[in-house]
Scaffold this motif. Structure first.
Motif, PDB file in Angstrom:
ATOM      1  N   PRO A 156     -60.553  34.322  -3.095  1.00 54.04           N
ATOM      2  CA  PRO A 156     -60.554  32.972  -3.680  1.00 54.04           C
ATOM      3  C   PRO A 156     -61.857  32.235  -3.415  1.00 54.04           C
ATOM      4  O   PRO A 156     -62.590  32.554  -2.478  1.00 54.04           O
ATOM      5  CB  PRO A 156     -59.361  32.301  -2.978  1.00 54.04           C
ATOM      6  N   ASP A 157     -62.126  31.225  -4.238  1.00 53.25           N
ATOM      7  CA  ASP A 157     -63.406  30.524  -4.183  1.00 53.25           C
ATOM      8  C   ASP A 157     -63.663  29.803  -2.866  1.00 53.25           C
ATOM      9  O   ASP A 157     -64.769  29.847  -2.326  1.00 53.25           O
ATOM     10  CB  ASP A 157     -63.487  29.498  -5.327  1.00 53.25           C
ATOM     11  N   PHE A 169     -56.493  27.597   4.739  1.00 53.29           N
ATOM     12  CA  PHE A 169     -55.857  27.944   3.470  1.00 53.29           C
ATOM     13  C   PHE A 169     -56.974  28.188   2.459  1.00 53.29           C
ATOM     14  O   PHE A 169     -58.127  27.765   2.674  1.00 53.29           O
ATOM     15  CB  PHE A 169     -54.911  26.830   3.000  1.00 53.29           C
ATOM     16  N   SER A 170     -56.665  28.885   1.398  1.00 50.11           N
ATOM     17  CA  SER A 170     -57.689  29.207   0.399  1.00 50.11           C
ATOM     18  C   SER A 170     -57.315  28.703  -0.990  1.00 50.11           C
ATOM     19  O   SER A 170     -56.125  28.580  -1.311  1.00 50.11           O
ATOM     20  CB  SER A 170     -57.934  30.722   0.356  1.00 50.11           C
ATOM     21  N   ILE A 171     -58.339  28.457  -1.793  1.00 49.79           N
ATOM     22  CA  ILE A 171     -58.145  27.917  -3.140  1.00 49.79           C
ATOM     23  C   ILE A 171     -58.992  28.689  -4.146  1.00 49.79           C
ATOM     24  O   ILE A 171     -60.189  28.909  -3.919  1.00 49.79           O
ATOM     25  CB  ILE A 171     -58.537  26.421  -3.201  1.00 49.79           C
ATOM     26  N   PHE A 198     -55.433  39.375  -0.660  1.00 51.16           N
ATOM     27  CA  PHE A 198     -56.159  38.513   0.277  1.00 51.16           C
ATOM     28  C   PHE A 198     -55.191  37.665   1.094  1.00 51.16           C
ATOM     29  O   PHE A 198     -55.322  37.545   2.314  1.00 51.16           O
ATOM     30  CB  PHE A 198     -57.112  37.610  -0.502  1.00 51.16           C
ATOM     31  N   GLN A 199     -54.213  37.061   0.439  1.00 46.49           N
ATOM     32  CA  GLN A 199     -53.234  36.209   1.123  1.00 46.49           C
ATOM     33  C   GLN A 199     -52.461  36.999   2.174  1.00 46.49           C
ATOM     34  O   GLN A 199     -52.260  36.528   3.300  1.00 46.49           O
ATOM     35  CB  GLN A 199     -52.265  35.594   0.110  1.00 46.49           C
ATOM     36  N   ILE A 204     -52.781  33.666   5.235  1.00 40.75           N
ATOM     37  CA  ILE A 204     -52.959  32.232   5.005  1.00 40.75           C
ATOM     38  C   ILE A 204     -52.510  31.925   3.579  1.00 40.75           C
ATOM     39  O   ILE A 204     -52.596  32.782   2.705  1.00 40.75           O
ATOM     40  CB  ILE A 204     -54.414  31.778   5.214  1.00 40.75           C
ATOM     41  N   PRO A 205     -52.017  30.698   3.336  1.00 38.73           N
ATOM     42  CA  PRO A 205     -51.572  30.355   1.977  1.00 38.73           C
ATOM     43  C   PRO A 205     -52.746  30.256   1.003  1.00 38.73           C
ATOM     44  O   PRO A 205     -53.829  29.804   1.370  1.00 38.73           O
ATOM     45  CB  PRO A 205     -50.882  28.997   2.163  1.00 38.73           C
TER      46      PRO A 205
END
Length: 261
Positions: A156-157, A169-171, A198-199, A204-205
């Motif tokens: 994620p970015d 957390f990732s987005i 990845f999660q 991590i969410p």
């Protein structure tokens, strides 16, 4: 007649001894390794070393591709150089020398053809997390060369951490100009699979922030989709309402429920 018999018998004994000797070598890996100038273990090491060197060379080409050697690229090169038992300092020196000699070199291919739009939306999302409460730990890039991807390309970015609780957390940020047939495809199936991997790996969410309409730097509508609730790489317009977020409001991560609001 007896002489001929003895000669045949002697020959059979020699052949028997030879086969017994070969059997013992096959049964004893240590003996076999000592006797063979090209042992299986050595061949395996040679193959693995060759593969690691090839991967290192590909990573070096990737690092040079856009004319800039980043800290993240240095970390990746460091790990691979250590595997190959090579001097990282010399590798970095060679790369920097070549970049200095070729300042105009920029062969990086952009995975997303609308890269600037994607970057603008990432910046819009990043600004939704007040620096007083959040730290951006990682900001991934989208570049590759000759089919070789940077490690961060498949994740994620943004990876964000709460300053007080140190909760990460990732987005993944996605912007689309409009719906098509009341539906929007926000990622490829492979990308969605990468985010799920990845999660699970990072534990991590992960969230998908989806901007639709307006401009990437000022979307008309914004939605926050928890990865755990996503079943497909596209979603219907009437299914998005429950994920709607005011575009003018900052984001808040609830560490107790793992919700991004």
């Amino acid at each position: 007649m007896i002489g001929i018999f003895l000669m045949v018998f002697g020959g059979l004994l020699v052949l028997s001894g030879f086969f017994i000797y070969k059997s013992n070598i096959a049964a004893d890996p240590v003996l076999a390794m000592n006797m063979s100038p090209h042992s299986t273990v050595e061949n395996t090491i040679d193959v693995n070393s060759g593969k690691s060197l090839e991967e290192l060379n590909n990573l070096i080409e990737l690092a040079k591709a856009d004319g800039v050697l980043t800290q993240n690229e240095k970390r990746i090169l460091s790990r691979k150089a250590k595997e190959c038992e090579l001097d990282l300092g010399e590798i970095i020196k060679d790369i920097e020398a070549e970049l200095a000699a070729n300042p105009s070199k920029a062969e990086t291919e952009i995975i997303n053809q609308a890269k600037k739009k994607g970057d603008d939306f990432e910046k819009f999302i990043a600004q939704k997390f007040p620096k007083k409460y959040y730290t951006i730990k990682e900001w991934a890039g989208d570049k590759y060369i000759k089919g070789v991807y940077a490690e961060t390309t498949t994740q994620p970015d943004l990876m964000i951490e709460t300053k007080k609780e140190k909760k990460c957390f990732s987005i993944e940020c996605k912007w689309r100009k409009e719906f098509k047939n009341d539906e929007v495809t926000f990622a490829s199936k492979k990308q969605l699979e990468n985010y799920m991997v990845f999660q699970k790996k990072k534990n991590i969410p992960v969230f998908i922030t989806l901007g639709i309409g307006g401009e990437p730097s000022a979307p008309q509508n914004c939605y926050i989709l928890p990865l755990d609730e996503i079943k497909s790489n596209s979603i219907l317009k009437n299914e998005l309402y429950k994920y709607w977020k005011k575009t003018a409001a900052n984001f808040y991560f609830d560490i107790k429920t793992n919700e991004l609001k």
